[in-house]
Design a protein around this motif. Sequence first.
Motif, short mmCIF file in Angstrom:
data_model
loop_
_atom_site.label_atom_id
_atom_site.label_comp_id
_atom_site.label_asym_id
_atom_site.label_seq_id
_atom_site.Cartn_x
_atom_site.Cartn_y
_atom_site.Cartn_z
N LEU A 54 0.24 -0.76 0.20
CA LEU A 54 0.09 -0.25 -0.16
C LEU A 54 0.93 1.26 0.02
CD1 LEU A 54 -2.67 -0.99 2.72
CD2 LEU A 54 -2.96 0.03 0.30
N PRO A 57 2.07 6.21 -3.64
CA PRO A 57 1.07 7.14 -3.87
C PRO A 57 0.53 6.56 -5.33
CG PRO A 57 2.75 8.45 -3.51
CD PRO A 57 4.07 6.79 -3.33
N LEU A 60 -2.06 3.76 -3.95
CA LEU A 60 -2.72 3.83 -3.24
C LEU A 60 -4.26 4.43 -4.41
CD1 LEU A 60 -1.56 6.16 -0.24
CD2 LEU A 60 -2.66 3.40 -0.05
N ARG A 61 -3.56 5.69 -5.54
CA ARG A 61 -4.82 6.34 -6.58
C ARG A 61 -5.33 4.89 -7.09
NH1 ARG A 61 -1.28 10.43 -9.99
NH2 ARG A 61 -4.18 11.00 -9.97
N LEU A 63 -6.58 1.82 -6.02
CA LEU A 63 -7.27 1.42 -5.57
C LEU A 63 -8.27 2.44 -5.32
CD1 LEU A 63 -5.49 -0.24 -1.79
CD2 LEU A 63 -6.11 -1.23 -4.01
N SER A 64 -7.98 3.92 -4.90
CA SER A 64 -9.91 4.76 -5.12
C SER A 64 -10.28 4.37 -6.38
CB SER A 64 -8.63 6.07 -4.14
OG SER A 64 -10.12 7.25 -4.87
N MET A 65 -8.87 4.71 -7.45
CA MET A 65 -10.16 4.86 -8.86
C MET A 65 -10.72 3.42 -8.79
SD MET A 65 -6.65 6.42 -10.58
CE MET A 65 -7.36 6.49 -11.97
N ALA A 68 -14.39 3.58 -7.26
CA ALA A 68 -14.51 4.45 -7.82
C ALA A 68 -15.28 4.82 -9.09
CB ALA A 68 -14.23 5.35 -7.34
N LEU A 121 -9.09 -4.21 2.89
CA LEU A 121 -7.94 -2.34 3.52
C LEU A 121 -8.91 -2.29 4.93
CD1 LEU A 121 -8.91 0.09 1.29
CD2 LEU A 121 -6.97 -1.07 1.75
#
Lengths: 131, 131
Positions: A54, A57, A60-61, A63-65, A68, A121
């Motif tokens: 994890l 950067p 992490l992005r 995972l977020s993308m 979403a 997570l």
Amino acid sequence: MPVSEILPLPDLTARCSPAVREPIALEPIAPAPVAPEQIDPEQVESLAGLLKALAHPARLRLLSMVAAHDGGEACVCDLIEPLGLSQPTVSHHLKILAGAGYLTRSQRGTWAYYRLVPGSLDAVAALLSEL
Amino acid sequence: MPVSEILPLPDLTARCSPAVREPIALEPIAPAPVAPEQIDPEQVESLAGLLKALAHPARLRLLSMVAAHDGGEACVCDLIEPLGLSQPTVSHHLKILAGAGYLTRSQRGTWAYYRLVPGSLDAVAALLSEL
DNA sequence: CAGATACATCGATGAATGTCAATGGATGTG
DNA sequence: CACATCCATTGACATTCATCGATGTATCTG
């Protein structure tokens, strides 16, 4: 023969050893644990690996993308442009995330769809909190 | 002049671009967000840094050892032997942990005592969960 | 003051990591 | 079949990281 070999009393010079800094026990005491930690070494290695996956950067992005994205899944080509990295690099990071168990990969036709593993997570977050 | 310059309709060959794979909008639509993520770039960098500080077995063990030590604090010399690393290496890892905000350092006499910052691990765990 | 202890910093070295261009395999299209 | 697209893998390169020995600083003791 030095006296210390007959009477191995702690000397009074201040040193780091806990036995020296502790008050001298008058009665025999249970042997103090050698390692003052109670963490399973295997678990530490495992948790460190999960965190290392994890600790970037771009990942992490990613995972977020992915989370979403429409339908909760995204293919590689959806992620390249917004991430601003080359396709091999994006594939590289996705592989690391999937290998650690944060993403699943399902190939449909030419596309490879990545999806966030539910609760993954939260699981590592829980491990952190109980450290 | 190619027709595409006059009528820039999406061609029907399957390509990755989301606009191509989406059904064609009959009405003008609001411009789709370029970046399909809603994560603050600065926050991502920050969280990655926090995780990187944790993502090492020796540092996880150090956190555990400091927290489990008498009085909730430990000096460097208490940690060298059970960790099995050299004193410079232990100091190095402790500095990283303190720099990330997981440990505080207080010097008393010759010794430097490290103490776990309460709630610091739960804070990063919470950031992870809400990612 | 001289010596010992605790700790940080420096310098060097080997290992791991991130990145991209190039390549290759697999799938779909004309 | 020829071609395009998506994606993973490979190879190369630069950067970062982990580790330790050596050194320096500060504190304490005798």
